[in-house]
Design an enzyme around this catalytic site. Structure first.
Site, PDB file in Angstrom:
ATOM      1  N   HIS A   6       0.770  -1.331  -0.012  1.00 24.27           N
ATOM      2  CA  HIS A   6      -0.158   0.158   0.080  1.00 24.27           C
ATOM      3  C   HIS A   6       0.790   1.087   0.027  1.00 24.27           C
ATOM      4  CE1 HIS A   6      -3.694  -1.668   0.170  1.00 24.27           C
ATOM      5  NE2 HIS A   6      -3.649  -2.359   1.598  1.00 24.27           N
ATOM      6  N   CYS A  43       0.124   2.638  -4.602  1.00 23.14           N
ATOM      7  CA  CYS A  43      -0.761   3.719  -5.082  1.00 23.14           C
ATOM      8  C   CYS A  43      -0.041   5.048  -4.733  1.00 23.14           C
ATOM      9  CB  CYS A  43      -2.145   3.935  -4.361  1.00 23.14           C
ATOM     10  SG  CYS A  43      -3.317   2.609  -4.865  1.00 23.14           S
TER      11      CYS A  43
END
Length: 357
Positions: free
Chosen positions: A171, A227
């Site tokens: 992440h 991301c």
């Protein structure tokens, strides 16, 4: 300027010349010169579940600040990494699955294994030159402390001719920047396994630890599959694929984000304002992998003499092919992979140069 209290969500004014502010609800809010404990804007490697616990995330400001601007404050290397890293080629591969979280990712171990195979078979890295952090019994856990210590392992005793690789699959988040260090007003981060309790690792720290110490003749390639990863290394130049030219990414503060004579290249899954996919859409076996990682490995496996430009174009084109191949009747249920891989660098260079590690 105002900010939201993480506890009660009330908008509060930012008091001048204050390092600590108490909300009416009793929550103490640190307001230091950087890396403030603020609500996170968006969330990492795409998962709708990530949004459900946005307000539960707490950034440990004191730990983050300790590594935001000075690599000398990184923790002392623990016994698990005391074996000296080999000279020449070496790589640090991190895959974080967040197994016990609702935001679990299912492709990161496949990503790490794929990158390891690529380095060994295509670029002649030895098994001993690759350090892997992953949530498997065979590896050390990708906690914040272990990742920071592994950074130190990667950067130990640099010599001219060394080729370093840092790979991260997990992440990625972003948080507001208050020191005029970012053109878009946000710091990009990577999330260790224990980021909810120990904090994230900011782009400022990554630049300080992995980029600035690079000496003449030393090269770093960082591949970040998460991301908001476009400028995770805070490199001064970002390649504009549409114009075939370099955009200036140097901070408004004019802080030096370059190396000490070496070279740094960054390949990122997407732009800073985009999400990256964990998907089986590319694999014939329907194996979950990061879209960026799968296309990166496939491009280098199929093209022995590929250039930086061709590698970037290949990843873009493969993602576009998958989007166009989506079943028209199911498009409403199938999420479009809306990410554009990014190339950044410590200096401008001819992207028609052959890619090598």
């Amino acid at each position: 300027m105002s900010m939201a209290c993480q506890k009660c969500q009330q908008q509060l004014p930012l008091p001048a010349q204050s390092k600590l502010f108490r909300c009416h609800c009793g929550n103490l809010i640190p307001l230091g010169n950087s890396d403030r404990s603020l609500p996170v804007q968006e969330h990492g490697r795409f998962s709708s579940k990530m949004r459900r616990f946005r307000d539960k995330i707490r950034i440990n400001s004191s730990r983050t600040n300790s590594l935001s601007h000075s690599p000398s404050t990184s923790p002392r290397l623990s016994l698990i990494f005391t074996k000296p890293p080999p000279s020449g080629k070496r790589a640090l591969l991190c895959g974080v699955s967040y197994k016990n979280e609702k935001s679990r990712l299912r492709g990161t171990l496949h990503d790490v294994n794929g990158m390891r195979t690529l380095l060994v078979q295509k670029f002649s890295f030895s098994e001993e030159s690759i350090l892997i952090l992953a949530e498997e019994a065979a590896y050390k856990s990708p906690t914040r402390r272990n990742i920071l210590e592994a950074f130190k392992w990667l950067m130990t005793d640099l010599k001219s001719g060394d080729s370093l690789v840092f790979y991260f699959s997990g992440h990625g988040l972003r948080q507001p920047d208050f020191i005029e260090d970012e053109l878009d007003g946000f710091d990009e981060t990577i999330c260790p396994l224990d980021f909810r309790t120990e904090g994230m690792i900011l782009d400022n720290a990554i630049n300080d630890i992995l980029v600035k110490p690079l000496t003449p003749g030393v090269t770093l390639h960082a591949i970040i599959d998460s991301c908001h990863s476009g400028t995770t290394l805070d490199l001064p130049w970002v390649y504009n694929r549409d114009r075939k030219s370099w955009d200036d990414n140097r901070p408004p503060s004019r802080t030096n984000k370059g190396t000490s004579g070496g070279r740094a290249f960054g390949f990122s899954a997407c732009r800073d304002n985009q999400l990256a996919a964990d998907t089986s859409a590319f694999s014939p076996e329907k194996m979950m992998m990061g879209a960026m990682t799968y296309t990166f490995i496939k491009a280098l496996s199929e093209n022995a003499n590929i250039t930086y430009q061709e590698l970037l174009d290949y990843m873009h084109n493969e993602i576009e092919k998958v989007n166009k191949a989506r079943c028209p009747l199911l498009k409403v249920f199938q999420r479009k992979i809306d990410q554009e891989p990014v190339l950044s660098s410590s200096e401008k260079f001819d992207t028609n140069t052959k890619f090598k590690l």
